[in-house]
Every structure is written in C-alpha cells, then in structure tokens.
Motif scaffolding. Structure first.
Motif, PDB file in Angstrom:
ATOM      1  N   LYS A 153     -54.255  15.196 -62.645  1.00 35.86           N
ATOM      2  CA  LYS A 153     -53.241  16.126 -62.159  1.00 35.86           C
ATOM      3  C   LYS A 153     -53.530  16.374 -60.688  1.00 35.86           C
ATOM      4  O   LYS A 153     -54.569  16.931 -60.336  1.00 35.86           O
ATOM      5  CB  LYS A 153     -53.276  17.436 -62.943  1.00 35.86           C
ATOM      6  CG  LYS A 153     -52.130  18.386 -62.586  1.00 35.86           C
ATOM      7  CD  LYS A 153     -52.165  19.638 -63.451  1.00 35.86           C
ATOM      8  CE  LYS A 153     -50.976  20.536 -63.146  1.00 35.86           C
ATOM      9  NZ  LYS A 153     -51.022  21.782 -63.963  1.00 35.86           N
ATOM     10  N   LYS A 154     -52.611  15.888 -59.851  1.00 34.65           N
ATOM     11  CA  LYS A 154     -52.785  15.943 -58.405  1.00 34.65           C
ATOM     12  C   LYS A 154     -54.112  15.284 -58.010  1.00 34.65           C
ATOM     13  O   LYS A 154     -54.359  14.143 -58.362  1.00 34.65           O
ATOM     14  CB  LYS A 154     -52.657  17.370 -57.900  1.00 34.65           C
ATOM     15  CG  LYS A 154     -51.264  17.945 -58.153  1.00 34.65           C
ATOM     16  CD  LYS A 154     -51.105  19.339 -57.589  1.00 34.65           C
ATOM     17  CE  LYS A 154     -49.695  19.850 -57.836  1.00 34.65           C
ATOM     18  NZ  LYS A 154     -49.496  21.230 -57.340  1.00 34.65           N
ATOM     19  N   GLU A 155     -54.995  16.013 -57.321  1.00 33.66           N
ATOM     20  CA  GLU A 155     -56.222  15.371 -56.848  1.00 33.66           C
ATOM     21  C   GLU A 155     -57.355  15.414 -57.863  1.00 33.66           C
ATOM     22  O   GLU A 155     -58.454  14.932 -57.582  1.00 33.66           O
ATOM     23  CB  GLU A 155     -56.698  16.015 -55.532  1.00 33.66           C
ATOM     24  CG  GLU A 155     -57.239  17.422 -55.655  1.00 33.66           C
ATOM     25  CD  GLU A 155     -56.186  18.498 -55.456  1.00 33.66           C
ATOM     26  OE1 GLU A 155     -56.545  19.569 -54.925  1.00 33.66           O
ATOM     27  OE2 GLU A 155     -55.020  18.262 -55.809  1.00 33.66           O
TER      28      GLU A 155
END
Length: 280
Positions: A112-114
C-alpha cells in the motif's frame, strides 16, 4: 506490419543475472525509441520498482508504459497517469489472506503506497539453491518498499489489492499451491512467478489484458507489438503480440507458444532479435 511497440519482461529477459541491462541491449532499445517505437515494461513489480529501468532506458522522456503487478495496473512513465487498474475486491483480498493462514510456509506480502505489509519482518529467509535467501530484503530493496508488520493481514486489508504475493521454500509451495488456490479457482488469477513466489490477482488479469486495455489509445494494434519474455507469467503477452519472442533461457512452455526464440538474457537476446526483425 511494422513494429510500433516493444514489450519487455524484466527479470530473466531485460536484465541479466546481475539484474542489470547490458550496454548492447540498452543501446538497441534507445535506438528503437529514436525511431518512434514505444517501450513497455511488463512485470510483477509495482511502478516504482520499474522506474529505475524506465529512467535508464529514457522511457520517462518518451511516453513509455509500465505494466505493473503482472497486468493489474498500467501507468505512463512520463506523466504518471494511470491508464488501467483492476485490483481484487476487499472481500476477495480478505478471503485469500484468511485462507493463507493455514499455510505457515507460504508467507504473504501486500503493498500500500510505499509500504510492504507482512506478518513478521524477521521471518524473511527461505532455503533456495542450497543457501539461505532473504526474500523480504530482495523484494523491498528492488521495489523501494518500507517494511511494516501487521499481525493480522486479513483484518488490516480494507482496500483493493492489486496483488497478493506469497513466498516460501520452492518445495513447500509446490506441495501446497493447489490447496492454497482451491477456494479461488475460477474466481481469481493465480500463478507462480518464480519457484519461490506464488501470487494472486483479480480474475482475468494478465499482461495481455493490460496491453489490450491501453494500446489502442496509442494507435497501436496487437499485430504491431513485439513482446519478450522468459516465464509462465509472460505467456499471454507473448501469444497476444504480433511477434512473441522467448529468450533462450525461457521455460519450455513459453518457447512452445513463441513465434521466435532469441539468444539468452546473458547474450543480448533482445538486441539480437530487434536486429533480426529489422526493428533497429
């Protein structure tokens, strides 16, 4: 029909065993772009895991495309625009993660994202080719993830996930992958992407579907695609493209459906094929 776009798998295809693009292959792909050919990277990796190769090949200056998560997402390397995205539903993701609790030797990873979320950041080693291999470090370093622990991934995953990646000893995954996939046959897409990776994506997702969803926006027909790959997850795009190329180091299954077999990824097989088909 002239080739307008080149689709490239990464590991075992674009890069050699040292995970680098050789000078001759890089030169050939830069030359192809100078002639107006669009480059597309197609991999199980997220976009940020592809961008270092996109920068090196100057795709970010030439509207190259990034086919991520084995086809679950497509982004423009120049603008960052998302052209296609299809994740699993929240319910599907939770069901997979709940089911995987039955298989301690298959450890799931979700992003999730980074961040890459895992159960235990210290449970990171597998036995691979008679050595201990830190899979989590390999995945995080290659794709720029920050690792984060969640005791219960199924409870945590309240968002649509593009890909659930599991890793484990090859022998364990081979012994259990049918049980791991049984509840989701006909509902999700599941496959090995290496002998130590088994993954889940939304039903119908593969590299060919992703290509078919975006190429017409660029005025490209599938007959004008030339695709290079080496593994099972490259099969659909090799079959879909006008010229499907298997590397000499590819699986027998992929060679069986390819239009052409080139030299290996250690021998500049991409550059050789582009020369043979007069793309450059």
């Amino acid at each position: 029909m002239a080739i307008k776009a080149i689709v490239l798998d990464i590991d075992g295809t674009l890069t050699n065993s040292k995970k680098v693009i050789t000078p001759k292959t890089k030169e050939a792909l830069l030359k192809a772009q100078e002639k107006g050919v669009i480059l597309m990277l197609a991999s199980g990796r997220p976009a940020k895991g592809l961008m270092r190769y996109a920068h090196e090949l100057e795709m970010d200056k030439n509207n190259g495309l990034l086919v991520c998560f084995n086809g679950a997402r497509v982004e423009n390397a120049t603008t960052g625009e998302v052209l296609f995205n299809q994740g699993m539903s929240v319910e599907e993701g939770k069901a997979v993660l709940e089911h995987l609790k039955k298989f301690p030797g298959a450890r799931p990873m979700i992003d999730k994202k980074e961040y890459m979320y895992v159960n235990d950041v210290f449970d990171c080693f597998i036995n691979y080719k008679n050595e201990k291999f830190n899979v989590m470090q390999y995945e995080a370093r290659n794709n720029g993830y920050i690792l984060c622990e969640k005791e219960d991934l199924a409870a945590f995953a309240d968002y649509e996930i593009n890909k659930i990646l599991t890793y484990g000893d090859p022998e364990y995954l081979q012994a259990h992958y049918e049980e791991m996939s049984a509840p989701f046959v006909g509902k999700l897409n599941m496959m090995f992407t290496s002998d130590f990776y088994y993954e889940y994506t939304a039903q119908g997702i593969d590299k060919a579907k992703a290509l078919d969803s975006v190429i017409h926006h660029y005025g490209i027909e599938k007959e004008e695609l030339m695709a290079f790959g080496d593994a099972q997850n490259d099969k659909t795009m090799v079959m879909y493209s006008g010229v499907g190329v298997a590397m000499a180091n590819a699986t027998d299954e992929l060679k069986g459906v390819a239009d052409y077999i080139t030299l290996s990824n250690e021998e500049d097989g991409i550059a050789y094929a582009l020369e043979q088909f007069k793309v450059i």
